[in-house]
Design an enzyme around this catalytic site. Structure first.
Site, PDB file in Angstrom:
ATOM      1  N   HIS A  67       0.812  -1.208   0.000  1.00  0.00           N
ATOM      2  CA  HIS A  67       0.000   0.000   0.000  1.00  0.00           C
ATOM      3  C   HIS A  67       0.849   1.264   0.000  1.00  0.00           C
ATOM      4  O   HIS A  67       0.465   2.277  -0.559  1.00  0.00           O
ATOM      5  CB  HIS A  67      -0.985  -0.023   1.164  1.00  0.00           C
ATOM      6  CG  HIS A  67      -2.136  -0.935   0.887  1.00  0.00           C
ATOM      7  ND1 HIS A  67      -2.424  -2.032   1.659  1.00  0.00           N
ATOM      8  CD2 HIS A  67      -3.022  -0.953  -0.137  1.00  0.00           C
ATOM      9  CE1 HIS A  67      -3.454  -2.660   1.131  1.00  0.00           C
ATOM     10  NE2 HIS A  67      -3.841  -2.032   0.054  1.00  0.00           N
ATOM     11  N   ASP A  91      -4.761  -7.929  -4.543  1.00  0.00           N
ATOM     12  CA  ASP A  91      -5.190  -8.904  -3.556  1.00  0.00           C
ATOM     13  C   ASP A  91      -5.431 -10.255  -4.214  1.00  0.00           C
ATOM     14  O   ASP A  91      -5.098 -11.296  -3.657  1.00  0.00           O
ATOM     15  CB  ASP A  91      -6.453  -8.427  -2.840  1.00  0.00           C
ATOM     16  CG  ASP A  91      -6.104  -7.484  -1.701  1.00  0.00           C
ATOM     17  OD1 ASP A  91      -5.237  -7.854  -0.892  1.00  0.00           O
ATOM     18  OD2 ASP A  91      -6.651  -6.376  -1.638  1.00  0.00           O
ATOM     19  N   CYS A 124      -8.350  -3.309 -11.849  1.00  0.00           N
ATOM     20  CA  CYS A 124      -7.731  -2.126 -11.244  1.00  0.00           C
ATOM     21  C   CYS A 124      -6.523  -2.457 -10.373  1.00  0.00           C
ATOM     22  O   CYS A 124      -6.072  -1.636  -9.593  1.00  0.00           O
ATOM     23  CB  CYS A 124      -8.761  -1.302 -10.468  1.00  0.00           C
ATOM     24  SG  CYS A 124      -9.530  -2.208  -9.124  1.00  0.00           S
TER      25      CYS A 124
END
Ligand code: PEP
Ligand code: MG
Length: 761
Positions: A375, A641, A688
């Site tokens: 992140h 993910d 995405c």
């Protein structure tokens, strides 16, 4: 013979290191020449360690290792014997930066015989590097005639002496004037490193550590009682600070509370205090004692496997830094002042910490650890901050204020660069800016392939600062607005009104281009302290995303209220993160409906249309995408993910970051199954995940039939160029058989295909 040997360091009185420190202090206090001091030091070390020989080699500016002092070897060899870098056992220690402990040194393959030093009858050898800011500046050696391995405690004792020696040498008190200049030049030498590039861009800036080292201070105590008093006062004030911190945050619970309580435990820990006091008693200043104990802790940390314990040792490290700041009069200085054009160096950094920094001054990021799907990488990309990771040496070896070049494209980092390197990068920086300008000039061109396939190119965003890129890149819209980033800045949960403000501004700035707002994907590593989340062993698979949202309507409803209100009179796109089953979509939709109903009751202007999308980022959701599609208006694959769960490989792990390629046919064929099922369901599907930022991966996704991509802003231009040059039909025919037949990543073959087709990569 070795088994009968009793280490002097282990003798009952265990006072040898202390006596040695005391002796070193006395030697440094005597009014003697630098050489006489060095000679005395070797004598003192040999005496304490019961060694037949003790020698100090120092590194010269030409990287050769010169014998500076010895007791036990031929004195005539001092300043005459010079070893090449890597030559002999001493050279090996210097080259590897690691201790070398041998019971039969002459039998070692690296042993090189130098007649002039007279070490014929010496058997055992212990060499440890003398390190200054991570750089080897010399080697300390003890040798014995007896054949034996030095015990661990002895190795540690010699290492301890070497750290003190490094301080003294760097302080200049052991060197003649000419040698001082030599050392200075050595420490200031340009250095070059190669890390893993994560966000591209060229920056020439000034280094600054996220946790700056304390300023220079004296090493030895002038008066032990005085230093002891300073230590006691420092500890008392540290304890007080922690008590105040806890009192101020009374309301905290969960992890944050636990962390503070651990801090308090450590601050009052008797063992820690005892070790600090012992170091002061050995003759070190309070600051050096703290550093000494910290070094020991760090060494321990390297061997600890348990992540929970490792965290705790990190806490102790942090506490140590606080104590050092108190002792050196820097106060509690929690706020980091950045220089202009700052290049920030840190071991690791969370997204919240990054967002706390002054973005006007921050230009680039270098991390000791990290991976490109983390992140922190996503936030850095959003902020257009060049970033290179996997560089533990740089973080240790660079000084605050050093000039530093970061090339986020190649992963090169140059520290204190010479003029020629600087000139090369100045032109590279100009070239980069120019090609960015060229790409910007192409922003209005349609993103349609040679054979007429239109690809919808959107950009990923998360903060209002991202919005201008929407127009400068020519993106069709924002395909993923990570609303949770807003939750990570600041010290409180943003109110519904604050959120509404941001969403409204974003929609205004988008000037009619669509934005897909993802509801807060909190949890995992995206948590701020104030959220008081419980610690989970596997947070990425824990209570996060939609799981948290449907369990905590108090979190989700104010956000939905803000979104509905901000998009009044416009179309609203909402995207649900971390969905695993269709029930979760239904539950989330119920909550959305409740908010719509509430807005209706209150006569609020509603959006003209509300589309609820679902992120496909768990294998379960992918497998049953047809089922989920029944309750969704659109679908978007969260490849970051998805890949982490598909390959069972933590996306934050630096170790695994290069191990599994998303261009492996296993992943691509799975994605194709998802794309095919989505097509039958009649719902539009996009991608995405950050992997699509790579033009080759974007091509692969197009090849398997995904025609809507959302990527970081800097990738829009390069991907559009490739799309405009490619023939999708031809490529698909090339790709499809490979998905079933190949066993390895398709990357190399795709690169060849792209070159053959003259695609502009
Ligand atoms: C993803 O997982 O691919 C995604 C887009 O979401 P995030 O990276 O924020 O988890
Ligand atoms: Mg995700």
């Amino acid at each position: 013979m070795a088994s009968h040997y009793q280490s002097p360091y282990l003798r009952e009185d265990s006072s040898s290191p202390r006596i040695l420190m005391k002796r070193l202090r006395e030697i440094m206090a005597e009014d003697n020449s630098a050489q006489a001091r060095l000679d005395e030091i070797t004598r003192a070390i040999a005496f304490t360690m019961i060694a037949d020989v003790c020698s100090i080699y120092l590194r010269r500016v030409d990287d050769r290792l010169e014998l500076y002092a010895t007791i036990g070897l031929n004195r005539e060899a001092v300043h005459q014997t010079r070893l090449d870098w890597g030559e002999g056992l001493v050279g090996q220690v210097a080259k590897t930066g690691q201790p070398l402990n041998l019971d039969r040194a002459p039998e070692h393959s690296a042993f090189s015989f130098r007649a002039e030093v007279g070490e014929e009858d010496l058997q055992s050898f212990l060499g440890v590097p003398i390190l200054r800011t991570g750089k080897v500046i010399g080697v300390l050696v003890i040798q014995n005639r007896q054949q034996r391995l030095y015990r661990e405690e002895e190795v540690e004792a010699v290492q301890l002496v070497a750290t003190i020696l490094a301080e003294i040498v760097a302080g200049g008190d052991l060197l003649e004037e000419a040698d001082k200049a030599d050392l200075e030049q050595l420490l200031q030498k340009p250095e070059h490193f190669h890390g893993k590039p994560v966000v591209s861009g060229v920056v020439i800036g000034t280094a600054v550590h996220h946790q700056p080292p304390p300023p220079a201070h004296k090493i030895f105590a002038d008066s032990v009682p005085h230093e002891m008093q300073r230590l006691e006062e420092g500890l008392a004030s540290l304890q007080k600070n922690i008590d105040v911190l806890i009192a101020k945050n009374e309301q905290l619970s969960g992890v944050s509370r636990e962390v503070l309580e651990v801090y308090r435990l450590f601050a009052y820990d008797k063992g820690w205090r005892k070790r600090l006091e012992e170091a002061v008693l050995s003759g070190l200043s309070a600051e050096s004692s703290v550093e000494q104990v910290q070094n020991e802790n760090r060494k321990k940390m390297r061997t600890v496997k348990d992540p929970y314990l490792r965290e705790r040792i990190h806490d102790l490290d942090d506490l140590t830094r606080r104590l050092l700041r108190i002792l050196t009069g820097q106060g509690n200085g929690d706020q980091l002042e950045l220089p202009d054009e700052a290049v920030l160096l840190a071991d690791s950094l969370g997204p919240a910490e990054l967002l706390d920094l002054d973005r006007e001054k921050l230009r680039a990021l270098i991390l000791a650890e990290g991976s490109d799907n983390s992140h922190i990488a996503i936030v850095a990309r959003g902020l257009d901050l060049p970033m290179v990771v996997d560089l533990p040496d740089v973080v240790e070896r660079v000084h605050d204020g050093d000039q530093i070049i970061v090339d986020g494209q190649s992963g090169e980092v140059h520290v204190r660069p010479p003029a020629e390197t600087l000139a090369i990068y100045q032109s590279k920086r100009e070239f980069f800016a120019q090609s960015q300008a060229e790409l910007a000039a192409e922003r209005a061109l349609p993103s349609v392939s040679k054979d007429g396939v239109a690809i919808s190119l959107h950009m990923n965003a998360g903060l209002l600062v991202d919005l201008p890129h929407l127009h400068s890149t020519g993106a069709e819209g924002i395909g993923l607005f990570r609303t949770e980033l807003q939750f990570l800045i600041g010290n409180n949960l943003p109110t519904s009104a604050e959120q509404e403000n941001i969403y409204r501004t974003a929609l205004e700035q988008a000037q009619g281009k669509p934005i897909i707002f993802r509801t807060a994907d909190l949890g995992s590593d995206k948590a701020a302290d104030y959220m008081r989340l419980d610690r989970e062993t596997n947070p990425a698979m824990g209570w996060r995303g939609v799981r948290m949202s449907i369990d905590r309507e108090g979190l989700m409803r104010p956000q939905l209220r803000a979104l509905l209100s901000a998009a009044g009179g416009k179309e609203l796109n909402i995207l649900l993160p971390m969905v695993t089953t269709a029930e979760e979509v239904l539950k989330a939709r119920e909550i959305i409906d409740k908010e719509i109903e509430r807005a209706r009751r209150n006569d609020r202007l509603l959006p003209t249309k509300i589309n609820v999308g679902v992120m496909i980022e768990t294998p379960a959701a992918a497998w049953r995408i047809d089922d989920i599609a029944r309750y969704a208006d659109f679908l978007s694959i969260g490849g970051n993910d998805m890949a982490q769960f598909f390959f069972a490989a933590d996306r934050e792990s630096a170790r695994l970051s290069n191990r599994y390629d998303s261009m492996h046919p296993a992943f691509l064929s799975f994605m194709k199954m998802v794309a095919d099922k989505a097509r039958y369901s009649g719902k539009s599907l996009g991608y995405c995940g950050e992997q699509a930022a790579d033009p080759l991966m974007a091509m692969a996704l197009i090849g398997i039939g995904i025609y809507r991509l959302s990527v970081p802003a800097p990738s829009i231009g390069p991907i559009k160029r490739v799309i405009r040059a490619m023939d999708v039909g031809h490529f698909r025919q090339w790709l499809e058989p490979k998905l079933a037949l190949e066993s390895r990543s398709l990357r190399p073959q795709m690169l060849t295909y792209a070159l053959e087709q003259a695609l502009p990569l």
